[in-house]
Design a protein around this motif. Structure first.
Motif, PDB file in Angstrom:
ATOM      1  N   TYR A 142       0.846  -1.192   0.000  1.00 21.73           N
ATOM      2  CA  TYR A 142       0.000   0.000   0.000  1.00 21.73           C
ATOM      3  C   TYR A 142       0.880   1.240   0.000  1.00 21.73           C
ATOM      4  O   TYR A 142       1.721   1.403   0.884  1.00 21.73           O
ATOM      5  CB  TYR A 142      -0.916   0.001   1.226  1.00 21.73           C
ATOM      6  CG  TYR A 142      -1.820  -1.211   1.281  1.00 21.73           C
ATOM      7  CD1 TYR A 142      -3.098  -1.171   0.743  1.00 21.73           C
ATOM      8  CD2 TYR A 142      -1.377  -2.407   1.851  1.00 21.73           C
ATOM      9  CE1 TYR A 142      -3.930  -2.283   0.784  1.00 21.73           C
ATOM     10  CE2 TYR A 142      -2.195  -3.523   1.903  1.00 21.73           C
ATOM     11  CZ  TYR A 142      -3.473  -3.457   1.358  1.00 21.73           C
ATOM     12  OH  TYR A 142      -4.281  -4.564   1.390  1.00 21.73           O
ATOM     13  N   LYS A 144      -0.545   4.511  -1.346  1.00 20.55           N
ATOM     14  CA  LYS A 144      -1.338   5.728  -1.440  1.00 20.55           C
ATOM     15  C   LYS A 144      -1.750   6.177  -0.036  1.00 20.55           C
ATOM     16  O   LYS A 144      -2.034   5.355   0.827  1.00 20.55           O
ATOM     17  CB  LYS A 144      -2.574   5.495  -2.308  1.00 20.55           C
ATOM     18  CG  LYS A 144      -2.258   5.138  -3.760  1.00 20.55           C
ATOM     19  CD  LYS A 144      -3.537   4.912  -4.552  1.00 20.55           C
ATOM     20  CE  LYS A 144      -3.220   4.557  -6.002  1.00 20.55           C
ATOM     21  NZ  LYS A 144      -4.452   4.308  -6.792  1.00 20.55           N
ATOM     22  N   GLU A 147      -4.969   4.732   1.215  1.00 20.99           N
ATOM     23  CA  GLU A 147      -4.867   3.310   1.559  1.00 20.99           C
ATOM     24  C   GLU A 147      -4.252   3.130   2.944  1.00 20.99           C
ATOM     25  O   GLU A 147      -4.733   2.327   3.758  1.00 20.99           O
ATOM     26  CB  GLU A 147      -4.024   2.584   0.523  1.00 20.99           C
ATOM     27  CG  GLU A 147      -4.647   2.504  -0.866  1.00 20.99           C
ATOM     28  CD  GLU A 147      -3.717   1.870  -1.880  1.00 20.99           C
ATOM     29  OE1 GLU A 147      -4.228   1.310  -2.872  1.00 20.99           O
ATOM     30  OE2 GLU A 147      -2.490   1.944  -1.696  1.00 20.99           O
ATOM     31  N   LYS A 208       5.414   6.002   3.829  1.00 16.56           N
ATOM     32  CA  LYS A 208       4.978   6.254   2.457  1.00 16.56           C
ATOM     33  C   LYS A 208       4.576   4.961   1.744  1.00 16.56           C
ATOM     34  O   LYS A 208       3.816   4.989   0.784  1.00 16.56           O
ATOM     35  CB  LYS A 208       6.078   6.964   1.680  1.00 16.56           C
ATOM     36  CG  LYS A 208       6.326   8.406   2.137  1.00 16.56           C
ATOM     37  CD  LYS A 208       7.382   9.076   1.289  1.00 16.56           C
ATOM     38  CE  LYS A 208       7.469  10.568   1.614  1.00 16.56           C
ATOM     39  NZ  LYS A 208       7.795  10.809   3.024  1.00 16.56           N
ATOM     40  N   LYS A 209       5.090   3.825   2.232  1.00 14.02           N
ATOM     41  CA  LYS A 209       4.696   2.541   1.643  1.00 14.02           C
ATOM     42  C   LYS A 209       4.833   1.443   2.690  1.00 14.02           C
ATOM     43  O   LYS A 209       5.826   1.385   3.428  1.00 14.02           O
ATOM     44  CB  LYS A 209       5.537   2.204   0.410  1.00 14.02           C
ATOM     45  CG  LYS A 209       4.944   1.060  -0.415  1.00 14.02           C
ATOM     46  CD  LYS A 209       5.553   0.994  -1.800  1.00 14.02           C
ATOM     47  CE  LYS A 209       4.786   0.015  -2.689  1.00 14.02           C
ATOM     48  NZ  LYS A 209       5.365  -0.052  -4.053  1.00 14.02           N
TER      49      LYS A 209
END
Length: 348
Positions: A142, A144, A147, A208-209
């Motif tokens: 994920y 975004k 998300e 961020k991820k």
């Protein structure tokens, strides 16, 4: 030791002498090259500090830090502050890990350029595998903001209609975190019960991820042994209340009805955990009954649990909460023993 450390593994240590060697040996056996192992002796009263120093003398990858007893979160924070790896992971000193755990987590982190990577775990009882828990989001990433925001909501607990047999995983010991993410954002473990939840709420907010693997390589030791994370005392209710108050305050910042409802559901779950911890303690029957009565009259129970819609709970939990609400001590004991028997024999 190579300066190109890929993962720093932090191990907080307190009163786990019978299990420490198995834990450290499993980390030393990792197939991932360039790791460091930071053993934080949190004022352990047994010989854990000496065992840790022995490992440091024998293997340059091992670093030992001794500190006065300050609790699990403090020990982890000390480890993070002394880490030099690209990522940092955590292993509790009474557990162990499969040889490829950190290799898999690190590979997923590099492949996806993720700030956080999380896998699943296995539970062991008396040396035998008891249950297997792959992460429900295994194989997904994920990146975004929307998300990740949805992921953070899950950390507040189940929603009213969630009937999944297991809650969303919130443990830090199945994960690795980009070290710079933690240091740059001053993310630390707080001195509260269930610090993993609060820590992940903060870490997820700035990540961020986030990626999840399909593997379940962390081995969690079940049983009656002492754990740095489990015990009952007169301060237990205070610890529960402090955690729920902290979680509630974070939910308020989200300005979300769903988050607040999830906190209440978490409180209901923690009420069961409190009673189970109480009844599993070595206290005398009279003392257990006293603490039981105090809990049902506590601000914790009245604020978070008393008005919870019981109809939304699974049948066994609904029955438990109803009896707890009515203060039926004897019937609660019967329910707890029944639940333990069914879980032990995998009937549930």
């Amino acid at each position: 030791m190579s300066k190109n450390i890929k993962v720093s593994v932090v191990v907080p240590i307190y009163n786990v002498e019978p299990y420490l060697r198995e834990c450290v040996d499993s980390i030393l056996a990792q197939t991932l090259e360039d790791i460091e192992i930071i053993l934080v002796d949190d004022g352990s009263p047994d010989h854990c500090g000496e065992i840790a120093e022995e490992y440091a003398r024998e293997d340059s990858r091992v670093k030992v830090i001794h500190q006065k007893n300050a609790g699990l979160g403090s020990a982890r924070n000390t480890g993070v502050a002394n880490a030099v790896g690209e990522y940092v992971g955590f292993v509790d000193s009474d557990d162990w890990v499969h040889p490829k755990m950190f290799e898999k987590l690190y590979a997923a982190a590099k492949e996806n350029n993720s700030d956080i990577v999380t896998g699943g775990h296995r539970e062991y009882l008396n040396g035998n595998e008891h249950d297997y828990y792959p992460h429900p989001l295994g194989g997904q990433s994920y990146g975004k903001a929307a998300e990740i925001c949805e992921l953070r909501v899950l950390l507040f607990g189940r929603d009213l209609n969630d009937s999944n047999p297991e809650p969303f995983p919130m443990r830090v010991w199945t994960s690795i975190y980009r070290l710079s993410l933690l240091l740059d954002n001053a993310i630390q473990f707080e001195n509260v019960m269930s610090e993993d939840t609060i820590f992940n709420l903060d870490a997820y907010k700035v990540a961020k991820k986030i990626s999840f693997t399909k593997d379940a390589d962390y081995c969690y030791r079940m049983g009656d042994h002492y754990s740095i994370t489990r015990s009952f005392s007169e301060n237990t209710l205070t610890k529960y209340t402090s955690f729920l108050d902290r979680l509630y305050s974070k939910a308020l910042l989200e300005n979300s009805k769903s988050c607040l409802e999830r906190v209440s559901r978490t409180a209901v779950a923690y009420s069961r955990m409190y009673i189970y911890t109480l009844l599993s303690s070595n206290l005398k029957w009279k003392e257990k009954k006293k603490f039981f009565s105090e809990f049902t009259q506590s601000d914790f129970f009245k604020h978070y649990c008393l008005e919870y819609p019981l109809s939304s709970l699974p049948s066994m939990q609904r029955l438990f909460q109803k009896q707890l609400k009515n203060g039926r001590f004897g019937f609660i004991i019967f329910l707890m023993k029944t639940h333990s028997f069914l879980k032990k024999h995998k009937v549930m």
